[in-house]
Design a protein around this motif. Structure first.
Motif, PDB file in Angstrom:
ATOM      1  N   MET A   1      40.146 -22.429  35.362  1.00 28.59           N
ATOM      2  CA  MET A   1      40.690 -23.533  36.127  1.00 28.59           C
ATOM      3  C   MET A   1      40.991 -23.022  37.536  1.00 28.59           C
ATOM      4  SD  MET A   1      44.135 -25.861  35.471  1.00 28.59           S
ATOM      5  CE  MET A   1      43.699 -26.312  33.813  1.00 28.59           C
ATOM      6  N   ARG A   2      40.641 -23.828  38.510  1.00 28.96           N
ATOM      7  CA  ARG A   2      40.908 -23.508  39.911  1.00 28.96           C
ATOM      8  C   ARG A   2      41.661 -24.678  40.540  1.00 28.96           C
ATOM      9  NH1 ARG A   2      39.715 -19.263  38.082  1.00 28.96           N
ATOM     10  NH2 ARG A   2      37.938 -17.996  38.597  1.00 28.96           N
ATOM     11  N   TRP A   3      42.080 -24.498  41.784  1.00 31.30           N
ATOM     12  CA  TRP A   3      42.883 -25.528  42.443  1.00 31.30           C
ATOM     13  C   TRP A   3      42.174 -26.874  42.484  1.00 31.30           C
ATOM     14  CZ3 TRP A   3      41.013 -27.966  46.682  1.00 31.30           C
ATOM     15  CH2 TRP A   3      39.997 -27.324  47.403  1.00 31.30           C
ATOM     16  N   TRP A   4      40.863 -26.866  42.628  1.00 32.64           N
ATOM     17  CA  TRP A   4      40.140 -28.136  42.728  1.00 32.64           C
ATOM     18  C   TRP A   4      40.059 -28.868  41.384  1.00 32.64           C
ATOM     19  CZ3 TRP A   4      37.774 -23.450  44.074  1.00 32.64           C
ATOM     20  CH2 TRP A   4      36.943 -22.898  43.108  1.00 32.64           C
ATOM     21  N   GLU A  30      51.446 -22.533  37.677  1.00 32.02           N
ATOM     22  CA  GLU A  30      50.716 -21.780  36.653  1.00 32.02           C
ATOM     23  C   GLU A  30      49.500 -21.085  37.265  1.00 32.02           C
ATOM     24  OE1 GLU A  30      51.470 -21.482  32.986  1.00 32.02           O
ATOM     25  OE2 GLU A  30      53.287 -21.777  34.180  1.00 32.02           O
ATOM     26  N   LEU A  31      48.743 -21.814  38.085  1.00 37.59           N
ATOM     27  CA  LEU A  31      47.544 -21.224  38.685  1.00 37.59           C
ATOM     28  C   LEU A  31      47.877 -20.116  39.678  1.00 37.59           C
ATOM     29  CD1 LEU A  31      45.094 -24.212  39.209  1.00 37.59           C
ATOM     30  CD2 LEU A  31      45.141 -22.509  37.382  1.00 37.59           C
ATOM     31  N   ALA A  32      49.080 -20.143  40.241  1.00 39.30           N
ATOM     32  CA  ALA A  32      49.487 -19.075  41.158  1.00 39.30           C
ATOM     33  C   ALA A  32      49.553 -17.728  40.443  1.00 39.30           C
ATOM     34  CB  ALA A  32      50.836 -19.408  41.791  1.00 39.30           C
ATOM     35  N   GLU A  33      49.685 -17.753  39.120  1.00 39.52           N
ATOM     36  CA  GLU A  33      49.729 -16.519  38.330  1.00 39.52           C
ATOM     37  C   GLU A  33      48.422 -16.268  37.572  1.00 39.52           C
ATOM     38  OE1 GLU A  33      51.752 -13.849  37.746  1.00 39.52           O
ATOM     39  OE2 GLU A  33      52.750 -14.534  39.561  1.00 39.52           O
ATOM     40  N   PRO A  36      43.596 -11.793  38.749  1.00 38.61           N
ATOM     41  CA  PRO A  36      43.546 -10.468  38.113  1.00 38.61           C
ATOM     42  C   PRO A  36      44.915  -9.789  38.218  1.00 38.61           C
ATOM     43  CG  PRO A  36      41.599 -10.813  39.452  1.00 38.61           C
ATOM     44  CD  PRO A  36      42.538 -11.969  39.733  1.00 38.61           C
ATOM     45  N   GLY A  37      45.441  -9.394  37.087  1.00 40.44           N
ATOM     46  CA  GLY A  37      46.759  -8.789  37.051  1.00 40.44           C
ATOM     47  C   GLY A  37      47.880  -9.793  36.865  1.00 40.44           C
ATOM     48  N   GLY A  38      47.573 -11.091  36.925  1.00 42.93           N
ATOM     49  CA  GLY A  38      48.576 -12.136  36.747  1.00 42.93           C
ATOM     50  C   GLY A  38      48.893 -12.364  35.275  1.00 42.93           C
ATOM     51  N   THR A  39      49.885 -13.201  35.030  1.00 42.51           N
ATOM     52  CA  THR A  39      50.337 -13.452  33.662  1.00 42.51           C
ATOM     53  C   THR A  39      49.721 -14.697  33.036  1.00 42.51           C
ATOM     54  OG1 THR A  39      52.239 -14.713  34.468  1.00 42.51           O
ATOM     55  CG2 THR A  39      52.565 -12.338  34.078  1.00 42.51           C
ATOM     56  N   ARG A  40      48.853 -15.393  33.755  1.00 38.21           N
ATOM     57  CA  ARG A  40      48.291 -16.638  33.232  1.00 38.21           C
ATOM     58  C   ARG A  40      46.761 -16.571  33.145  1.00 38.21           C
ATOM     59  NH1 ARG A  40      53.241 -16.817  33.380  1.00 38.21           N
ATOM     60  NH2 ARG A  40      54.488 -18.722  33.540  1.00 38.21           N
ATOM     61  N   LEU A  58      47.160 -20.109  28.961  1.00 36.66           N
ATOM     62  CA  LEU A  58      47.848 -19.054  28.225  1.00 36.66           C
ATOM     63  C   LEU A  58      48.742 -18.277  29.178  1.00 36.66           C
ATOM     64  CD1 LEU A  58      47.742 -17.327  25.438  1.00 36.66           C
ATOM     65  CD2 LEU A  58      46.262 -15.814  26.763  1.00 36.66           C
ATOM     66  N   MET A  59      49.925 -17.919  28.707  1.00 32.50           N
ATOM     67  CA  MET A  59      50.790 -16.980  29.408  1.00 32.50           C
ATOM     68  C   MET A  59      50.793 -15.701  28.577  1.00 32.50           C
ATOM     69  SD  MET A  59      54.890 -17.073  30.256  1.00 32.50           S
ATOM     70  CE  MET A  59      55.330 -17.215  28.523  1.00 32.50           C
ATOM     71  N   ALA A  60      50.566 -14.568  29.221  1.00 34.97           N
ATOM     72  CA  ALA A  60      50.570 -13.277  28.524  1.00 34.97           C
ATOM     73  C   ALA A  60      51.424 -12.304  29.316  1.00 34.97           C
ATOM     74  CB  ALA A  60      49.147 -12.750  28.374  1.00 34.97           C
ATOM     75  N   VAL A  61      52.495 -11.839  28.674  1.00 36.92           N
ATOM     76  CA  VAL A  61      53.397 -10.885  29.300  1.00 36.92           C
ATOM     77  C   VAL A  61      53.633  -9.762  28.305  1.00 36.92           C
ATOM     78  CG1 VAL A  61      55.682 -10.522  30.310  1.00 36.92           C
ATOM     79  CG2 VAL A  61      54.520 -12.711  30.640  1.00 36.92           C
ATOM     80  N   GLY A  62      53.227  -8.569  28.669  1.00 39.07           N
ATOM     81  CA  GLY A  62      53.369  -7.447  27.749  1.00 39.07           C
ATOM     82  C   GLY A  62      52.529  -7.666  26.511  1.00 39.07           C
ATOM     83  N   VAL A  63      53.163  -7.558  25.347  1.00 36.75           N
ATOM     84  CA  VAL A  63      52.426  -7.704  24.090  1.00 36.75           C
ATOM     85  C   VAL A  63      52.560  -9.107  23.503  1.00 36.75           C
ATOM     86  CG1 VAL A  63      52.536  -5.250  23.529  1.00 36.75           C
ATOM     87  CG2 VAL A  63      54.353  -6.787  22.726  1.00 36.75           C
TER      88      VAL A  63
END
Length: 156
Positions: A1-4, A30-33, A36-40, A58-63
């Motif tokens: 998903m992108r801003w457009w 959500e898209l701000a994260e 690459p390296g983001g949590t979403r 999806l949100m992924a933080v740690g495990v």
């Protein structure tokens, strides 16, 4: 998903979830994260002619990871698109090294519950009145140890 994608996503969001739809700002946040390296991780599914058919996040933080949203256009439901979107999210969770995937699902949505159960999700709790303003409970479901080579459960 992108801003457009936000405008067509919002159109579908409002059709599917009129009482508790996310706002433009929520999707932008959500898209701000989702980098690459983001949590979403967010994805969209489109028809051959470019029409939005569904989306998921999806949100992924740690495990730990959490299905933030998953939606399929009414005319596209029951054809496996929800399973394909969920496969993408669970595969991404495994790729990121997550040990579990959590989600909330409406207690009055047995169709979605069956989809999650086919993937191995188990109910671990209830959140009373989670979905407002309808005051509908949410089932909290968990998938432990998502497999990185997950195969779509529709195909054995």
């Amino acid at each position: 998903m992108r801003w457009w994608d936000i405008e067509p996503v919002m159109e579908l969001e409002l059709k599917l979830f009129p009482e508790d739809a996310w706002s433009h700002g929520m999707f932008w946040s959500e898209l701000a994260e989702a980098h690459p390296g983001g949590t979403r991780h967010y994805t969209v599914a489109e028809t051959a002619d470019g029409e939005l058919a569904g989306y998921a996040g999806l949100m992924a933080v740690g495990v730990e990871s959490d299905v933030q949203t998953i939606a399929v256009a009414e005319g596209r439901q029951g054809a496996g698109l929800g399973a394909a979107l969920l496969t993408d999210l669970v595969t991404e969770a495994a790729r990121r090294g997550c040990e579990e995937v959590l989600l909330e699902v409406r207690a009055d949505n047995p169709r979605a519950q069956r989809l999650y159960e086919r993937f191995g999700f188990e109910t671990i709790g209830i959140r009373p009145g989670y979905y407002q303003p309808a005051d509908v409970d949410a089932l909290v479901m968990r998938l432990e140890h998502p497999a990185p080579d997950l195969k779509d459960p529709r195909h054995g």
